[in-house]
Design an enzyme around this catalytic site. Structure first.
Site, PDB file in Angstrom:
ATOM      1  N   THR A  28       2.143  22.303 -54.747  1.00 54.60           N
ATOM      2  CA  THR A  28       1.696  21.799 -53.673  1.00 54.60           C
ATOM      3  C   THR A  28       1.006  20.870 -54.379  1.00 54.60           C
ATOM      4  OG1 THR A  28      -0.651  23.526 -52.844  1.00 54.60           O
ATOM      5  CG2 THR A  28      -0.894  23.981 -55.520  1.00 54.60           C
ATOM      6  N   ASN A  29      -0.453  20.485 -54.261  1.00 52.28           N
ATOM      7  CA  ASN A  29      -1.284  19.119 -54.193  1.00 52.28           C
ATOM      8  C   ASN A  29      -2.256  19.683 -54.635  1.00 52.28           C
ATOM      9  OD1 ASN A  29      -2.187  18.873 -51.964  1.00 52.28           O
ATOM     10  ND2 ASN A  29       0.020  19.229 -50.726  1.00 52.28           N
ATOM     11  N   HIS A  30      -2.710  18.127 -54.532  1.00 55.69           N
ATOM     12  CA  HIS A  30      -4.424  17.911 -54.718  1.00 55.69           C
ATOM     13  C   HIS A  30      -5.381  18.261 -53.376  1.00 55.69           C
ATOM     14  CE1 HIS A  30      -4.041  18.414 -59.076  1.00 55.69           C
ATOM     15  NE2 HIS A  30      -2.915  17.347 -59.223  1.00 55.69           N
ATOM     16  N   ALA A  95      -2.139  18.140 -46.128  1.00 51.52           N
ATOM     17  CA  ALA A  95      -1.425  17.294 -46.627  1.00 51.52           C
ATOM     18  C   ALA A  95      -0.115  18.097 -46.835  1.00 51.52           C
ATOM     19  CB  ALA A  95      -1.914  17.358 -48.224  1.00 51.52           C
TER      20      ALA A  95
END
Ligand code: CTP
Length: 233
Positions: A28-30, A95
């Protein structure tokens, strides 16, 4: 009193995606979803009917709009393809993971004494590019994307966006997990040079930014339809 987005359908993507590796792990991402949620809520407050397609976030569930919760990029793509045709304004603030794990393991991946493993990743659908290539030809659908870098001008043309919002994550007060954002807003060239129009906006609260982006995108839509905002009354 009429509101600026009365009668419009707005579609927003927000948050990160999660790409499963096995039943317990994911990539995943932030992204926190703050910007996308602020846009969805501002669109609702400006009078629009809103569908928010959200990846997994820790934000309160907004009221007065439809929220579609998804996990992976493929699920986000499926939800967007379902809602896009009826959207007048679409803003993609999610995102999205560019890649997913080629083969998700059925069981938890074990170490088995190994000192390294290799994960094969395959490309996810580009949801924004899909939307850009499926806009109605009559100008009634305006599309806005986000990008991380300043050379986002290419993306504007490439993904057939009517507006592209670029934020530089190195600027303090911009990007993930902050309540403010500093953005550069690009719109397609309307002159012979072919260079996009570029506006540098000052640092502002994500809610104020959300409202200004929506008002600008709605005006672009009217201009694509050959109308001016004053014709609306
Ligand atoms: N996007 C999308 N689907 C993807 C990837 C991105 O809809 N699979 C959308 C995002 O929601 C955002 C924009 O496309 O609106 C970002 O484009 P992207 O090409 O990912 O830009 P960057 O992250 O800036 O750069 P990079 O080219 O390095 O990926």
């Amino acid at each position: 009193k009429p509101l600026p987005l009365d009668g419009l359908q707005v579609l927003v993507t927000a948050g990160p995606t999660q790409e499963a590796m096995d039943p317990v792990r994911y990539l995943t991402n932030h992204s926190t979803g703050k910007m996308g949620y602020a846009i969805a809520e501002a669109a609702r407050d400006l009078g629009a009917q809103v569908t928010l397609v959200s990846g997994p976030v820790a934000l309160d569930e907004p009221t007065g709009l439809e929220v579609r919760h998804v996990t992976s990029a493929q699920q986000m793509f499926d939800a967007v393809t379902e809602h896009f045709a009826t959207a007048d304004l679409t803003i993609m603030a999610a995102a999205v993971g560019d890649f997913r794990v080629a083969e998700v393991a059925n069981d938890k991946i074990k170490k088995n004494g190994r000192t390294s493993i290799t994960l094969e990743l395959v490309a996810n659908p580009d949801i924004l590019a899909w939307a850009g290539s499926h806009k109605k030809a009559d100008g009634s659908q305006a599309l806005c994307g986000f990008a991380m870098e300043i050379n986002a001008a290419k993306k504007l043309a490439h993904k057939h966006c009517d507006m592209l919002v670029a934020n530089n994550l190195r600027d303090p007060g911009a990007g993930f997990a902050t309540d403010t954002n500093i953005v550069t807003v690009m719109t397609p060239a309307n002159n012979a040079t072919g260079a996009p129009n570029i506006e540098h906006w000052e640092k502002m609260d994500k809610h104020e930014l959300a409202e200004r982006l929506l008002i600008k995108l709605a005006a672009i839509r009217l201009s694509n339809l050959g109308q001016s905002p004053d014709d609306q009354t």
